[in-house]
Design an enzyme around this catalytic site. Structure first.
Site, PDB file in Angstrom:
ATOM      1  N   SER A  91       0.837  -1.202   0.000  1.00  5.33           N
ATOM      2  CA  SER A  91       0.000   0.000   0.000  1.00  5.33           C
ATOM      3  C   SER A  91       0.875   1.256   0.000  1.00  5.33           C
ATOM      4  CB  SER A  91      -0.955  -0.038   1.194  1.00  5.33           C
ATOM      5  OG  SER A  91      -1.923   0.973   1.108  1.00  5.33           O
ATOM      6  N   HIS A 200      -8.700   0.531   1.091  1.00  6.85           N
ATOM      7  CA  HIS A 200      -8.798  -0.592   0.153  1.00  6.85           C
ATOM      8  C   HIS A 200     -10.214  -1.163   0.069  1.00  6.85           C
ATOM      9  CE1 HIS A 200      -4.449  -0.586  -0.226  1.00  6.85           C
ATOM     10  NE2 HIS A 200      -4.361  -0.596   1.087  1.00  6.85           N
TER      11      HIS A 200
END
Length: 202
Positions: A91, A200
């Site tokens: 990420s 997400h």
């Protein structure tokens, strides 16, 4: 021949006091923090070392903080002759890896993740969403639990398939908490992630 990989962490890794030891021992680390603070317009080192957990967890603070500590540690490794053959990240860590690889200037990267964090926090106000990590092998069952908790305008989804034994669930606070309660009732280990929004997820 052995190869070395550097893996950079995403959000949730931040904590008050991070960077303290490297700043005490390394001029390079202090210079990285100074550069970040100048780019951001506030004292990032003071926030990391003396700020509150709540303040540091806000994504527009957490992202620059993690990127800065990651970059400082990377530069220290280079000074010690420790060089990676491969760099990757999870990420936010992807941006840290790209920065350390020379793809983005550090000052630009700090500003980018600050703005990225602002946009992400605007999308979901603080305390409206949550994320949990679940230690289970039963992905299909977890998907069903998320589906059942997604009602009345709220939603929970599997947002990260980290491994065969660990998944991350993100979504509206009440829906994610319901998922956590059901998992814990079945003896499945659950950990709430130290983040300020349900990343997400849709």
């Amino acid at each position: 021949m052995e190869k070395r990989a550097f893996l950079f962490s995403g959000q949730g890794a931040q904590y008050v006091g991070m960077g303290k030891r490297i700043c005490e021992k390394s001029k390079t680390a202090r210079e990285v923090f100074d550069e970040a603070s100048e780019a951001l317009g506030y004292d990032l080192k003071k926030m990391c070392l003396e700020g509150s957990k709540e303040e540091l967890t806000l994504t527009y603070h957490a992202q620059p903080a993690i990127l800065t500590v990651s970059t400082a540690m990377y530069r220290i490794c280079l000074e010690e002759g420790i060089r990676p053959d491969i760099m990757a990240g999870h990420s936010l860590g992807e941006i840290s890896a790209l920065t350390c690889a020379g793809g983005i200037a550090f000052r630009d990267a700090v500003r980018i993740v600050r703005k990225r964090g602002e946009f992400m926090q605007e999308a979901v106000p603080v305390d409206k969403g949550r994320m949990i990590a679940a230690g289970t092998r039963e992905a299909e069952k977890l998907e069903e639990i998320c589906k059942n908790a997604s009602r009345e305008g709220r939603k929970a989804v599997i947002s990260n398939y980290n491994s065969r034994t660990q998944y991350v669930v993100s979504g509206d606070k009440k829906a994610v908490e319901e998922v956590a309660e059901k998992l814990e009732a079945e003896g499945i280990r659950v950990s709430y992630l130290n983040v300020s929004a349900p990343f997400h997820s849709p």
